[in-house]
Design a protein around this motif. Structure first.
Motif, mmCIF file in Angstrom:
data_model
loop_
_atom_site.group_PDB
_atom_site.id
_atom_site.type_symbol
_atom_site.label_atom_id
_atom_site.label_comp_id
_atom_site.label_asym_id
_atom_site.label_seq_id
_atom_site.Cartn_x
_atom_site.Cartn_y
_atom_site.Cartn_z
ATOM 1 N N VAL A 13 0.828 -1.212 0.000
ATOM 2 C CA VAL A 13 0.000 0.000 0.000
ATOM 3 C C VAL A 13 0.864 1.264 0.000
ATOM 4 N N SER A 14 2.189 1.104 0.111
ATOM 5 C CA SER A 14 3.094 2.247 0.048
ATOM 6 C C SER A 14 3.067 2.843 -1.353
ATOM 7 N N THR A 15 3.170 4.166 -1.405
ATOM 8 C CA THR A 15 3.214 4.828 -2.714
ATOM 9 C C THR A 15 4.645 4.834 -3.238
ATOM 10 N N VAL A 16 4.777 5.131 -4.509
ATOM 11 C CA VAL A 16 6.096 5.247 -5.125
ATOM 12 C C VAL A 16 6.876 6.372 -4.445
ATOM 13 N N LEU A 69 12.855 8.489 -11.637
ATOM 14 C CA LEU A 69 11.607 7.856 -12.032
ATOM 15 C C LEU A 69 11.802 6.367 -11.832
ATOM 16 N N PHE A 70 10.717 5.703 -11.490
ATOM 17 C CA PHE A 70 10.765 4.271 -11.208
ATOM 18 C C PHE A 70 10.025 3.516 -12.309
ATOM 19 N N ILE A 71 10.581 2.383 -12.684
ATOM 20 C CA ILE A 71 10.043 1.549 -13.758
ATOM 21 C C ILE A 71 9.719 0.171 -13.193
ATOM 22 N N ARG A 82 3.746 5.946 -11.267
ATOM 23 C CA ARG A 82 3.238 7.237 -10.808
ATOM 24 C C ARG A 82 3.541 7.418 -9.326
ATOM 25 N N ASP A 83 4.082 8.594 -8.986
ATOM 26 C CA ASP A 83 4.498 8.872 -7.606
ATOM 27 C C ASP A 83 3.391 8.687 -6.581
ATOM 28 N N VAL A 127 9.821 12.934 -15.732
ATOM 29 C CA VAL A 127 8.917 12.797 -16.872
ATOM 30 C C VAL A 127 8.042 14.041 -16.890
ATOM 31 N N TYR A 128 7.956 14.668 -18.030
ATOM 32 C CA TYR A 128 7.107 15.840 -18.177
ATOM 33 C C TYR A 128 5.946 15.495 -19.084
#
Length: 66
Positions: free
Chosen positions: A8-11, A30-32, A39-40, A62-63
């Motif tokens: 349940v932790s977010t990025v 950024l994480f892949i 998404r953060d 990422v923009y």
């Protein structure tokens, strides 16, 4: 490196954990997961991350246009 976190932790929470433990230097990342940008503000569960999955951190941002 292996790291255990709640699904349940977010990025963003994962990023803060890695920064606080000095596993990542202070910068933009950024994480892949499975060739998809994460998404953060979404949880690891939302991204479909399971036990033993690999996440990759890349320096950069990422923009979104529009």
């Amino acid at each position: 490196m292996s790291l255990e976190v709640e699904d349940v932790s977010t990025v963003n929470e994962l990023r803060q954990l890695l920064l606080s433990r000095k596993i990542l230097p202070t910068d933009d990342y950024l994480f892949i997961h499975k060739q998809r940008i994460m998404r953060d503000n979404c949880s690891l569960r939302w991204h479909g991350v399971g036990d033993g999955d690999f996440l990759y951190a890349f320096k950069g941002t990422v923009y979104h246009s529009g």
